[in-house]
Design a protein around this motif. Structure first.
Motif, PDB file in Angstrom:
ATOM      1  N   PHE A 147       0.854  -1.183   0.000  1.00 29.22           N
ATOM      2  CA  PHE A 147       0.000   0.000   0.000  1.00 29.22           C
ATOM      3  C   PHE A 147       0.890   1.233   0.000  1.00 29.22           C
ATOM      4  O   PHE A 147       1.835   1.339   0.802  1.00 29.22           O
ATOM      5  N   CYS A 148       0.605   2.186  -0.882  1.00 29.97           N
ATOM      6  CA  CYS A 148       1.431   3.382  -0.984  1.00 29.97           C
ATOM      7  C   CYS A 148       1.001   4.428   0.040  1.00 29.97           C
ATOM      8  O   CYS A 148      -0.171   4.799   0.125  1.00 29.97           O
ATOM      9  N   GLY A 162      11.027   6.951  -5.285  1.00 34.72           N
ATOM     10  CA  GLY A 162      10.522   8.079  -4.524  1.00 34.72           C
ATOM     11  C   GLY A 162       9.185   7.858  -3.851  1.00 34.72           C
ATOM     12  O   GLY A 162       8.704   8.735  -3.132  1.00 34.72           O
ATOM     13  N   TRP A 163       8.583   6.675  -4.051  1.00 38.05           N
ATOM     14  CA  TRP A 163       7.313   6.339  -3.407  1.00 38.05           C
ATOM     15  C   TRP A 163       7.573   5.465  -2.183  1.00 38.05           C
ATOM     16  O   TRP A 163       8.473   4.628  -2.197  1.00 38.05           O
ATOM     17  N   VAL A 164       6.770   5.632  -1.147  1.00 39.10           N
ATOM     18  CA  VAL A 164       6.912   4.861   0.083  1.00 39.10           C
ATOM     19  C   VAL A 164       5.746   3.883   0.190  1.00 39.10           C
ATOM     20  O   VAL A 164       4.579   4.284   0.135  1.00 39.10           O
ATOM     21  N   PRO A 193      -2.982  -2.127  -5.156  1.00 41.75           N
ATOM     22  CA  PRO A 193      -4.408  -2.018  -5.386  1.00 41.75           C
ATOM     23  C   PRO A 193      -4.923  -0.610  -5.643  1.00 41.75           C
ATOM     24  O   PRO A 193      -5.953  -0.455  -6.295  1.00 41.75           O
ATOM     25  N   SER A 194      -4.199   0.451  -5.182  1.00 44.12           N
ATOM     26  CA  SER A 194      -4.914   1.721  -5.160  1.00 44.12           C
ATOM     27  C   SER A 194      -4.019   2.957  -5.227  1.00 44.12           C
ATOM     28  O   SER A 194      -4.361   3.997  -4.676  1.00 44.12           O
ATOM     29  N   LEU A 195      -2.868   2.859  -5.895  1.00 46.65           N
ATOM     30  CA  LEU A 195      -2.054   4.041  -6.154  1.00 46.65           C
ATOM     31  C   LEU A 195      -2.269   4.461  -7.600  1.00 46.65           C
ATOM     32  O   LEU A 195      -1.975   3.701  -8.521  1.00 46.65           O
ATOM     33  N   THR A 249      -4.000   8.006  -3.501  1.00 46.75           N
ATOM     34  CA  THR A 249      -3.829   6.714  -2.845  1.00 46.75           C
ATOM     35  C   THR A 249      -5.104   6.458  -2.060  1.00 46.75           C
ATOM     36  O   THR A 249      -5.537   7.302  -1.280  1.00 46.75           O
ATOM     37  N   LEU A 250      -5.745   5.311  -2.289  1.00 42.72           N
ATOM     38  CA  LEU A 250      -7.124   5.069  -1.863  1.00 42.72           C
ATOM     39  C   LEU A 250      -7.212   3.935  -0.863  1.00 42.72           C
ATOM     40  O   LEU A 250      -6.546   2.905  -1.001  1.00 42.72           O
ATOM     41  N   HIS A 251      -8.084   4.124   0.138  1.00 44.16           N
ATOM     42  CA  HIS A 251      -8.362   3.062   1.097  1.00 44.16           C
ATOM     43  C   HIS A 251      -9.843   3.111   1.447  1.00 44.16           C
ATOM     44  O   HIS A 251     -10.375   4.180   1.738  1.00 44.16           O
ATOM     45  N   PRO A 252     -10.524   1.955   1.432  1.00 44.24           N
ATOM     46  CA  PRO A 252     -11.958   1.971   1.755  1.00 44.24           C
ATOM     47  C   PRO A 252     -12.216   2.348   3.205  1.00 44.24           C
ATOM     48  O   PRO A 252     -11.482   1.938   4.107  1.00 44.24           O
TER      49      PRO A 252
END
Length: 375
Positions: A46-47, A148-150, A271-273, A286-289
């Protein structure tokens, strides 16, 4: 929940040329959401955002991933670390939001942890003969940096980010994505399912209509290229109009040639970046339900370091940020309407356009994850 899983399997079992959108049940079923949290968000990477936003010692961000509170911070030795955001004493959560701190202090009883997660001090514990500070450490969470992404993961067996996304790295190597600096980050909650917003990003078929007030007139459907996706991501490309100079490769950029200098990639990393990457700037979601009908959104962006020394770069980017905010308002309206519609009794998925190939690949990914858990 079985109905949603079975309906999705049926949907993805046809070739793309005959494909339809995912069935309403995969967006509205609470049981299906539980499956997504367990089999996707608790298993895949997950980003969290950009490493440039965690540049100084003590910079931190907090999040909740599949129900687990997490801190990501820049430790004193310069390394990025992720750890549990739960005190080892009476289990209060520790930090909130984003910021900078010299230590992690529990807001309940002031147990204090160093930036490496070790316990520094605990008031009024000298009379407990079993207490030893060295026995207390905030548990580590896997954390990796890529271009550069975590990213963080709750899964000890998930393959490294770099190996999963090596094709992305090769595909956009001339953009030098590591050297884009984040200049803004916001959080929002919208009244829609997380997959509706993800799919909205994955296709630009909606641009001329949903974004008629902003970028729709500049969106040429015939110039959009939507190739088949890969296991860990999908993408499509658009050619930017040269009137938006900040989207073009900087004049000093000798890495990029020809039409690459005005090509925008829309990368959907599962899943969601969701990343919009131009030669000049980037923005991302960056998405989380937060439930079947709510999604928590991290919305950030910035510029290529190629533009860092330009006198007018910041003014141009401020204009761009205003445009992105207006586009977000349009997307919010469209995606919330979609969720309202698919929650109705009359909802039925239609056939996909050739410009919605990424949506088909995303459905394949979701199906693969929920089906593998059945085995």
């Amino acid at each position: 929940m079985k109905d949603a899983v079975d309906e999705l399997l049926k949907t993805v079992s046809v070739p793309f040329e005959k494909a339809r959108a995912m069935p309403p049940s995969v967006y509205t079923s609470d049981d299906f959401l539980k499956r997504e949290l367990n089999d996707i968000f608790a298993k895949d990477w997950f980003c969290v955002g950009r490493a440039s936003a965690l540049a100084a010692s003590g910079d931190y961000v907090t999040l909740e991933l599949a129900g687990q509170p997490i801190i990501v911070l820049r430790a004193g030795d310069g390394a990025l670390r992720a750890m549990s955001n739960v005190c080892r004493h009476r289990m209060s959560t520790l930090l909130e939001g984003r910021g900078n701190t010299r230590s992690i202090v529990c807001p309940y009883h002031a147990w204090t942890y160093n930036l490496d997660g070790s316990l520094r001090g605990a008031p009024a514990m000298t009379q407990n003969e079993g207490f030893c500070k060295s026995d207390y450490q905030l548990p580590d969470v896997r954390c990796e940096e890529w271009l550069g992404w975590v990213f963080v993961s709750l899964n000890p067996d998930s393959p490294p980010v770099a190996s999963q996304l090596s094709k992305v790295a090769d595909m956009v190597s001339d953009y030098d994505m590591t050297n884009y600096t984040e200049t803004f980050f916001e959080t929002h909650v919208w009244d829609t399912n997380w997959k509706v917003l993800a799919e909205n990003f994955m296709e630009s078929y909606h641009l001329p209509v949903c974004h008629a007030g902003t970028i729709g007139g500049l969106s040429k459907l015939e110039e959009m290229i939507c190739p088949p996706g890969e296991d860990a991501f999908n993408y499509h490309t658009i050619l930017k109009d040269e009137s938006l100079k900040i989207a073009m490769a900087h004049p000093n950029n000798t890495r990029m040639k020809g039409e690459r200098r005005r090509t925008t990639y829309l990368l959907a990393i599962y899943p969601s970046l969701m990343i919009t990457l131009t030669p000049g700037y980037f923005w991302y979601l960056t998405l989380h339900p937060e439930g079947v009908g709510k999604v928590r959104i991290g919305f950030g962006g910035g510029m290529s370091d190629d533009y860092a020394d330009d006198v007018d770069a910041q003014a141009n980017f401020e204009q761009l940020k205003t445009l992105l905010d207006d586009v977000n308002v349009e997307d919010k309206g469209c995606t919330e309407k979609v969720y309202k519609g698919l929650s109705s009794d009359g909802a039925a998925p239609g056939h996909l356009s050739h410009l919605e190939r990424p949506n088909y690949d995303f459905a394949q990914y979701i199906n693969a994850r929920v089906q593998s858990a059945n085995k």
